[in-house]
Design a protein around this motif. Structure first.
Motif, mmCIF file in Angstrom:
data_model
loop_
_atom_site.group_PDB
_atom_site.id
_atom_site.type_symbol
_atom_site.label_atom_id
_atom_site.label_comp_id
_atom_site.label_asym_id
_atom_site.label_seq_id
_atom_site.Cartn_x
_atom_site.Cartn_y
_atom_site.Cartn_z
ATOM 1 N N ILE A 143 0.845 -1.201 0.000
ATOM 2 C CA ILE A 143 0.000 0.000 0.000
ATOM 3 C C ILE A 143 0.880 1.250 0.000
ATOM 4 O O ILE A 143 0.653 2.194 -0.766
ATOM 5 C CB ILE A 143 -0.949 0.007 1.225
ATOM 6 C CG1 ILE A 143 -1.934 -1.152 1.128
ATOM 7 C CG2 ILE A 143 -1.706 1.326 1.321
ATOM 8 C CD1 ILE A 143 -2.797 -1.345 2.364
ATOM 9 N N ILE A 144 1.928 1.236 0.848
ATOM 10 C CA ILE A 144 2.812 2.408 0.933
ATOM 11 C C ILE A 144 3.474 2.669 -0.415
ATOM 12 O O ILE A 144 3.546 3.804 -0.886
ATOM 13 C CB ILE A 144 3.878 2.205 2.037
ATOM 14 C CG1 ILE A 144 3.215 2.177 3.417
ATOM 15 C CG2 ILE A 144 4.936 3.300 1.991
ATOM 16 C CD1 ILE A 144 4.118 1.728 4.531
ATOM 17 N N GLU A 145 3.927 1.592 -1.053
ATOM 18 C CA GLU A 145 4.597 1.739 -2.345
ATOM 19 C C GLU A 145 3.672 2.373 -3.381
ATOM 20 O O GLU A 145 4.069 3.287 -4.119
ATOM 21 C CB GLU A 145 5.042 0.354 -2.825
ATOM 22 C CG GLU A 145 6.500 0.305 -3.146
ATOM 23 C CD GLU A 145 6.957 -1.087 -3.485
ATOM 24 O OE1 GLU A 145 6.099 -1.974 -3.695
ATOM 25 O OE2 GLU A 145 8.170 -1.287 -3.528
ATOM 26 N N GLN A 146 2.424 1.893 -3.418
ATOM 27 C CA GLN A 146 1.465 2.433 -4.389
ATOM 28 C C GLN A 146 1.119 3.881 -4.065
ATOM 29 O O GLN A 146 0.976 4.712 -4.965
ATOM 30 C CB GLN A 146 0.199 1.585 -4.399
ATOM 31 C CG GLN A 146 0.416 0.213 -5.000
ATOM 32 C CD GLN A 146 -0.798 -0.668 -4.810
ATOM 33 O OE1 GLN A 146 -1.922 -0.283 -5.114
ATOM 34 N NE2 GLN A 146 -0.582 -1.857 -4.300
ATOM 35 N N ALA A 147 1.000 4.183 -2.760
ATOM 36 C CA ALA A 147 0.694 5.560 -2.360
ATOM 37 C C ALA A 147 1.824 6.499 -2.745
ATOM 38 O O ALA A 147 1.594 7.631 -3.181
ATOM 39 C CB ALA A 147 0.438 5.618 -0.858
ATOM 40 N N LEU A 148 3.064 6.009 -2.623
ATOM 41 C CA LEU A 148 4.219 6.837 -2.996
ATOM 42 C C LEU A 148 4.216 7.135 -4.498
ATOM 43 O O LEU A 148 4.601 8.219 -4.928
ATOM 44 C CB LEU A 148 5.525 6.130 -2.618
ATOM 45 C CG LEU A 148 5.872 6.060 -1.132
ATOM 46 C CD1 LEU A 148 7.071 5.170 -0.920
ATOM 47 C CD2 LEU A 148 6.141 7.433 -0.566
ATOM 48 N N ASP A 149 3.770 6.136 -5.278
ATOM 49 C CA ASP A 149 3.705 6.345 -6.725
ATOM 50 C C ASP A 149 2.604 7.332 -7.096
ATOM 51 O O ASP A 149 2.733 8.083 -8.061
ATOM 52 C CB ASP A 149 3.458 5.013 -7.450
ATOM 53 C CG ASP A 149 4.648 4.089 -7.319
ATOM 54 O OD1 ASP A 149 5.745 4.610 -7.055
ATOM 55 O OD2 ASP A 149 4.473 2.862 -7.463
ATOM 56 N N GLN A 150 1.503 7.287 -6.328
ATOM 57 C CA GLN A 150 0.340 8.105 -6.706
ATOM 58 C C GLN A 150 0.362 9.505 -6.102
ATOM 59 O O GLN A 150 -0.347 10.389 -6.572
ATOM 60 C CB GLN A 150 -0.948 7.392 -6.262
ATOM 61 C CG GLN A 150 -1.197 6.097 -7.026
ATOM 62 C CD GLN A 150 -2.437 5.380 -6.533
ATOM 63 O OE1 GLN A 150 -3.332 5.984 -5.975
ATOM 64 N NE2 GLN A 150 -2.494 4.079 -6.740
ATOM 65 N N ILE A 151 1.163 9.724 -5.066
ATOM 66 C CA ILE A 151 1.075 10.990 -4.314
ATOM 67 C C ILE A 151 1.430 12.207 -5.184
ATOM 68 O O ILE A 151 0.837 13.271 -5.043
ATOM 69 C CB ILE A 151 1.930 10.935 -3.028
ATOM 70 C CG1 ILE A 151 1.592 12.124 -2.122
ATOM 71 C CG2 ILE A 151 3.406 10.895 -3.305
ATOM 72 C CD1 ILE A 151 2.118 12.034 -0.728
#
Lengths: 203, 388
Positions: free
Chosen positions: B289-297
Motif C-alpha cells: 500500500i505504501i509503495e502504491q501511495a508513494l507512486d500516486q502521491i
C-alpha cells in the motif's frame, strides 16, 4: 491437553534443522557491527526534527524580548492547561489636572472636564510559564500562534530530581539564550558613505 | 452467587471466585504487573495443578476516562488523546477521529493529505505489528527477535520523526489535513526503507516462523472458530486468523484505500499460529500500500496539505456520526454526537482489543498456564486501548 503426534525420522530431522537455520541468522548478526548507541558517551544525531518542549522566539532586533502579543490563543487551545501567560498591566492613569480657569467663573462657563484617553495595555508578557509535566506535546500552541512567537526546542535529554525542575519560565529562558547568542555582525556602511570615506582617504 | 451466561464467559468481570469445600484449586493473579500481560491487565486464574479451570481478565488499572474527557474538551483539544488510547497505533486512532469530525462538519480534505495519512498510518501499522512480533516472542521465551524488531522499527521511527516530531504518541492528523508535508527527501527515505524491509522478511522467517520451538508453542493453541469469533465481536487479525474475510479497508473503503491493490490475509486454522501469520503477511501488504501511495502521491490534485483549517474554537454542526476504520488490532470505531457547541456532546470509542480480550476467558479454560500466555499474546492487546 493436545495429543502429540508421532513424527517420522525425516520430520524430526527437518524440525531440528530449523534450529540450525535460526542459529545461522543469529551468527550472521553477531559478527555485524553494533548499532546501539552508548548513551551518555554517544548521543543520537537526529534531534533537529524532534518536537521537544516549546520555547519563545525573540524579536529579530531584540532577541531577548519575546515576539508574543499576549493574544492568549495558545492558552485557550492547550488541552492540558500547561501554559500560563500574564499580560503587562496598563500604566496608572494620571489624576485629571485642575482646570486653569479662574475660580470665580460660573460653573456653566467652565470648560468641560475631558477624561484623558485610556492608556492601552502594552502587548507584552510579564510572565510566560510552561508546566512541562502536564504538556501532551500536541503542538497546537505553536500552530495557532499568530505571530510565530513559539517554537519547538531540541531539548530532549531531560532529567531532574523533582517536578519543579520541569516548570519552565520561558521568558527567563529566552533572555538566557539571547545572552549566549553571538554578537550581531557590524552593519555594512552604505556605498555612498564608503565612496566618500575612500575619497577622503585618497586626499 | 452471581448467575452468568455460560455461553459467553469473561463478560461478567466481577464474578466471584468462590471455592466449594472439596475443591483442591488455587487462585493466582497474573498481572497487573506481569510482563506477559502487556501493560496493566490483571488475570485472575483458578488453577487445578497446572491446568486453568477459570481465567478472568480484570480491567480498570489504567482507566483514564477518555470518553468523558472528550465531553469536556473542544474538538481540537481532544485530538492528542487519540495517541494515548492506543499508543502503538496512534495514527490509526487519530485518523478515525479526524475523519469522524470531518464527516460531521463537512470539512474537505485535500487529496495529497489523504495519501500522506495513508502512508503514515500504514507505517504505524507496521511498527505496531513489529513490536507485537518482538514482544510476543519475548513472552514465549525468545529474546533475540525483539532486538531485531526494534532495530528495524528504529529506522521507521527516524523517518516518521521528521514530519511528526515525535516517535510514539503521534499527533499528526489535523481536521482537514495533516500537520506537515512530506518532503521529497522523506518520500525518498520511505522508498529506501520499503526496499530494506522487504529484504528482512526472509530473515524473520528463518529465525522464527519456521522454528520448531515456536511451532510447538503456537500451533493448535487457542483455537477460535468462526462462530466464536463472530459471537464475541472479534475483528482484525484475530477474526482473519479464524477465516473471517473482513477488513474495513476493503469492505468499507475510506480515505483513498479503494485506489490501492492489496490482499487481505486470511487463515482458516484459528489458532495462535494463524493469527501470527496474518500479522506477518499484513506487514507485507502494508508495504504494498505504501509503495502504491508513494507512486500516486505526486499525481494527487493540488499541493495543499490543509485546505481550510478550522479554528481551535471550532463548533461542529449538531448531529451525530460514526466512523469505523481498520486499526492494527481490529476495527476502530468512533461515534461523535454533537449539539452544535465547541465540545462534543458525547464520544464513544469502540476499541478492538476490548472485544478480542473477551475471548480469552473461554480460550484459556482447560489449557495449561504456559498456553494461556501464548493465547494472551496472540490476541495482541494494548491495555490503555481496552481500559480507555
Amino acid at each position: 491437553m493436545k495429543e502429540r503426534k508421532k513424527l517420522t525420522f525425516w520430520e524430526t530431522v527437518k524440525r531440528q534443522w530449523s534450529l540450525v537455520v535460526g542459529l545461522k541468522v543469529t551468527g550472521k548478526n553477531y559478527i555485524k557491527p553494533q548499532i546501539t548507541t552508548h548513551y551518555p558517551r554517544q548521543t543520537v544525531d537526529n534531534i533537529s526534527t524532534f518536537k521537544g518542549h516549546v520555547q519563545l522566539v525573540g524579536k529579530p532586533k531584540q532577541p531577548d524580548v519575546a515576539k508574543c502579543i499576549c493574544c492568549m490563543l495558545c492558552v485557550t487551545s492547550c488541552p492540558s492547561s500547561c501554559i500560563k501567560v500574564v499580560k503587562m498591566k496598563p500604566p496608572k492613569e494620571d489624576p485629571i489636572p485642575e482646570a486653569a480657569a479662574p475660580k470665580d467663573m460660573p460653573d456653566a462657563a467652565q470648560p468641560a472636564k475631558q477624561a484623558p484617553p485610556k492608556a492601552k495595555a502594552p502587548k507584552t508578557p510579564v510572565k510566560w510559564t510552561l508546566d512541562f509535566n502536564l504538556c501532551s506535546l500536541c503542538g497546537t500552541c505553536v500552530e495557532v500562534c499568530p505571530v510565530k512567537s513559539i517554537e519547538y526546542s531540541n531539548d530532549s535529554y531531560l532529567a531532574g530530581y523533582s517536578r519543579k525542575d520541569f516548570e519552565y519560565d520561558l521568558l527567563a529562558d529566552l533572555k538566557e539564550r539571547a545572552a549566549k547568542m553571538p554578537a550581531p555582525a557590524p552593519k555594512k556602511a552604505p556605498k555612498a558613505v564608503e565612496k566618500e570615506t575612500a575619497e577622503q582617504a585618497e586626499a | 452467587m452471581l448467575k452468568f451466561d455460560d455461553q459467553i464467559l469473561g463478560d461478567a468481570y466481577c464474578r466471584h471466585f468462590e471455592r466449594g469445600p472439596d475443591d483442591d484449586t488455587m487462585v493466582i493473579n497474573m498481572g497487573p504487573q506481569h510482563p506477559s500481560t502487556h501493560g496493566v491487565l490483571r488475570v485472575v486464574c483458578e488453577l487445578d495443578g497446572e491446568y486453568i479451570k477459570r481465567a478472568e481478565p480484570v480491567l480498570g488499572y489504567i482507566h483514564r476516562m477518555h470518553e468523558k474527557m472528550g465531553e469536556t474538551k473542544t474538538y481540537w483539544q481532544f485530538l492528542p488523546n487519540m495517541g494515548r488510547v492506543d499508543y502503538l497505533h496512534a495514527m490509526g486512532w487519530a485518523h478515525t477521529y479526524v475523519m469522524a469530525v470531518e464527516k460531521l462538519g463537512g470539512i474537505e480534505v485535500p487529496e495529497r493529505a489523504e495519501y500522506i495519512r495513508v502512508i503514515m498510518t500504514e507505517m504505524n501499522r507496521i511498527s505496531s505489528h513489529l513490536l507485537w512480533w518482538g514482544a510476543y516472542l519475548l513472552d514465549l521465551g525468545a529474546f533475540t527477535p525483539i532486538m531485531y524488531a526494534f532495530a528495524d522499527r528504529e529506522i521507521m521511527l527516524d523517518i516518521m520523526q521528521d514530519p511528526t516530531g515525535s516517535r510514539l504518541t503521534y499527533c499528526y492528523h489535523r481536521f482537514g489535513g495533516v500537520l506537515k508535508d512530506l518532503s521529497p527527501a522523506v518520500l525518498e527515505s520511505i522508498r529506501d526503507w520499503v526496499k530494506y524491509q522487504r529484504e528482512r522478511w526472509p530473515m524473520y522467517k528463518d529465525l522464527v516462523t519456521d522454528n520448531v520451538i515456536l511451532r510447538g508453542r503456537v500451533e493448535n493453541i487457542g483455537v477460535i472458530d468462526k462462530d466464536m469469533a463472530i459471537r464475541y465481536g472479534a475483528t482484525g487479525p484475530v477474526a482473519r486468523g479464524s477465516g473471517i474475510n473482513y477488513d474495513c479497508r476493503k469492505n468499507e473503503p475510506y480515505s483513498v484505500y479503494d485506489r490501492f491493490d492489496f490482499d487481505v490475509p486470511v487463515h482458516q486454522e484459528g489458532d495462535a499460529f494463524a493469527r501470527y501469520l496474518v500479522r506477518v503477511e499484513e506487514m507485507e501488504q502494508s508495504l504494498r500500500i505504501i509503495e502504491q501511495a508513494l507512486d500516486q502521491i505526486d499525481k494527487a490534485e493540488g499541493k495543499h496539505i490543509v485546505k481550510k483549517a478550522p479554528k481551535p474554537t471550532y463548533k461542529a454542526p449538531a448531529g451525530e456520526v460514526y466512523m469505523a476504520t481498520e486499526g492494527a488490532r481490529g476495527k476502530i470505531g468512533i461515534h461523535v454526537a454533537s449539539d452544535g457547541s465547541k465540545t462534543p456532546y458525547r464520544i464513544k470509542l469502540r476499541a478492538p482489543g476490548y472485544c478480542n480480550l473477551s475471548l480469552f476467558a473461554e480460550l484459556a479454560t482447560g489449557t495449561i498456564l504456559a498456553d494461556a500466555v501464548s493465547i494472551l499474546g496472540s490476541i495482541d492487546l494494548v491495555i490503555p486501548e481496552i481500559d480507555r
